[in-house]
Design an enzyme around this catalytic site. Structure first.
Site, PDB file in Angstrom:
ATOM      1  N   ASP A  44      -1.771   1.470  10.298  1.00  0.00           N
ATOM      2  CA  ASP A  44      -2.555   0.599  11.170  1.00  0.00           C
ATOM      3  C   ASP A  44      -2.004  -0.831  11.196  1.00  0.00           C
ATOM      4  O   ASP A  44      -2.472  -1.666  11.971  1.00  0.00           O
ATOM      5  CB  ASP A  44      -4.047   0.601  10.786  1.00  0.00           C
ATOM      6  CG  ASP A  44      -4.292   0.479   9.295  1.00  0.00           C
ATOM      7  OD1 ASP A  44      -3.324   0.416   8.520  1.00  0.00           O
ATOM      8  OD2 ASP A  44      -5.476   0.465   8.892  1.00  0.00           O
ATOM      9  N   HIS A  45      -1.015  -1.100  10.347  1.00  0.00           N
ATOM     10  CA  HIS A  45      -0.291  -2.373  10.360  1.00  0.00           C
ATOM     11  C   HIS A  45       1.082  -2.170  11.000  1.00  0.00           C
ATOM     12  O   HIS A  45       1.608  -1.049  11.024  1.00  0.00           O
ATOM     13  CB  HIS A  45      -0.065  -2.890   8.941  1.00  0.00           C
ATOM     14  CG  HIS A  45      -1.310  -3.237   8.197  1.00  0.00           C
ATOM     15  ND1 HIS A  45      -1.702  -4.534   7.950  1.00  0.00           N
ATOM     16  CD2 HIS A  45      -2.251  -2.447   7.612  1.00  0.00           C
ATOM     17  CE1 HIS A  45      -2.831  -4.531   7.249  1.00  0.00           C
ATOM     18  NE2 HIS A  45      -3.180  -3.276   7.031  1.00  0.00           N
ATOM     19  N   GLU A  63       0.836  -1.203   0.000  1.00  0.00           N
ATOM     20  CA  GLU A  63       0.000   0.000   0.000  1.00  0.00           C
ATOM     21  C   GLU A  63       0.873   1.257   0.000  1.00  0.00           C
ATOM     22  O   GLU A  63       0.676   2.188   0.782  1.00  0.00           O
ATOM     23  CB  GLU A  63      -0.984   0.002   1.168  1.00  0.00           C
ATOM     24  CG  GLU A  63      -2.222   0.837   0.881  1.00  0.00           C
ATOM     25  CD  GLU A  63      -3.330   0.717   1.909  1.00  0.00           C
ATOM     26  OE1 GLU A  63      -4.335   1.429   1.736  1.00  0.00           O
ATOM     27  OE2 GLU A  63      -3.205  -0.071   2.872  1.00  0.00           O
ATOM     28  N   TYR A  70      -0.093  -7.688  -2.095  1.00  0.00           N
ATOM     29  CA  TYR A  70      -1.085  -6.889  -1.376  1.00  0.00           C
ATOM     30  C   TYR A  70      -2.454  -7.363  -1.857  1.00  0.00           C
ATOM     31  O   TYR A  70      -2.945  -6.953  -2.913  1.00  0.00           O
ATOM     32  CB  TYR A  70      -0.880  -5.404  -1.644  1.00  0.00           C
ATOM     33  CG  TYR A  70      -1.922  -4.490  -1.037  1.00  0.00           C
ATOM     34  CD1 TYR A  70      -2.413  -4.727   0.242  1.00  0.00           C
ATOM     35  CD2 TYR A  70      -2.406  -3.395  -1.739  1.00  0.00           C
ATOM     36  CE1 TYR A  70      -3.374  -3.900   0.810  1.00  0.00           C
ATOM     37  CE2 TYR A  70      -3.358  -2.558  -1.179  1.00  0.00           C
ATOM     38  CZ  TYR A  70      -3.837  -2.808   0.085  1.00  0.00           C
ATOM     39  OH  TYR A  70      -4.788  -1.989   0.640  1.00  0.00           O
ATOM     40  N   ASP A 105       0.646  -8.137   2.932  1.00  0.00           N
ATOM     41  CA  ASP A 105      -0.655  -7.931   3.561  1.00  0.00           C
ATOM     42  C   ASP A 105      -1.639  -8.789   2.778  1.00  0.00           C
ATOM     43  O   ASP A 105      -2.102  -8.395   1.712  1.00  0.00           O
ATOM     44  CB  ASP A 105      -1.031  -6.450   3.514  1.00  0.00           C
ATOM     45  CG  ASP A 105      -2.422  -6.186   4.074  1.00  0.00           C
ATOM     46  OD1 ASP A 105      -3.054  -7.135   4.584  1.00  0.00           O
ATOM     47  OD2 ASP A 105      -2.877  -5.034   3.996  1.00  0.00           O
TER      48      ASP A 105
END
Length: 262
Positions: free
Chosen positions: A252-253, A36, A107, A150
């Site tokens: 947030d990761h 991302e 991703y 991810d």
């Protein structure tokens, strides 16, 4: 020679270049895979990372969305990418180290909010993406390979804060878990993190919506490190850098690490 690899959904590599720099300085993985990135490749601040000792980069990008990059202080070559589902999204890139190890950085689509492809096109895209991954690895089982990224699925009951509460929440629904399991089986991939930590709660993501993410601790393990069966025994030293979720203006990761004696 052993090398340490980390994977991290950075949620904008340009916005959080300082956090990437902090990770490289403080943790010094040999290879860092980012997801991302939300940036065209030519806009990724590669010179910042090169100055920190990471002169090698293989990446695929697009403006404002998706994007994957592999930063390395070890020489590597571009090993291509796959245009999953034919959408032109920058969701996969591969690089090959001089040792012959291929690193796949993925991703996987998040899948939207409603776990029903008949009403949610994004969920259908996620399932189709996973099906294409499965078929790809089934056609040619990977060797001397590492898959990270991810993957946007927390497959095990102890990969989420509450299995019961999340059974109907995208990222932990039975159909997603089944699709991811088929990908893993097709490639005979070994979950290196869970090989090191076979039991207990493990999370790599905590929602921005939580007022106090640390105290609530409603996490999910969405970020993964897998190895092909022929080199899986060389993987060890897994860890998840939970502290990074508390850094200033964080993703947030958080980063997930593993070391390979290859």
């Amino acid at each position: 020679m052993p090398f340490t690899l980390a994977t991290w959904n950075i949620n904008s590599v340009r916005l959080r270049a300082d956090l990437v720099g902090r990770l490289l300085r403080e943790e010094a993985p040999d290879v860092l895979c980012l997801q991302e990135c939300k940036s065209p490749v030519d806009k990724i601040p590669a010179e910042v990372f090169a100055a920190l000792g990471y002169p090698h980069m293989v990446a695929r990008g697009q403006k404002g969305y998706n994007g994957v990059a592999i930063l390395s202080r070890l020489p590597l070559e571009d090993a291509g990418h796959r245009d999953m589902c034919g959408k032109g999204d920058a969701r996969h890139v591969a690089a090959r180290l001089e040792t012959g190890v291929t690193i796949h950085n993925f991703y996987v689509p998040a899948g939207g909010d409603e776990p029903d492809r008949t009403v949610n096109e994004k969920f259908g895209h996620k399932l189709d993406f996973l099906t294409e991954m499965r078929d790809w690895f089934r056609d040619g089982r990977p060797e001397k390979s590492i898959l990270v990224g991810d993957l946007n699925i927390a497959p095990r009951e102890d990969d989420v804060w509450s299995h019961k509460d999340l059974l109907k929440v995208v990222s932990h629904t039975p159909i997603e878990v089944d699709h991811l399991g088929q990908v893993q089986e097709a490639g005979a991939w070994v979950d290196v993190t869970r090989a090191d930590f076979p039991d207990g709660k493990l999370y790599s993501w905590w929602s921005y919506r939580a007022r106090d993410w640390d105290a609530a601790d409603r996490g999910r393990r969405l970020d993964h490190v897998w190895a092909s069966a022929d080199i899986a025994a060389a993987g060890h030293g897994s860890r998840i850098l939970r502290a990074a979720r508390g850094w200033d203006k964080p993703s947030d990761h958080v980063p997930v690490f593993a070391t390979f004696d290859l």
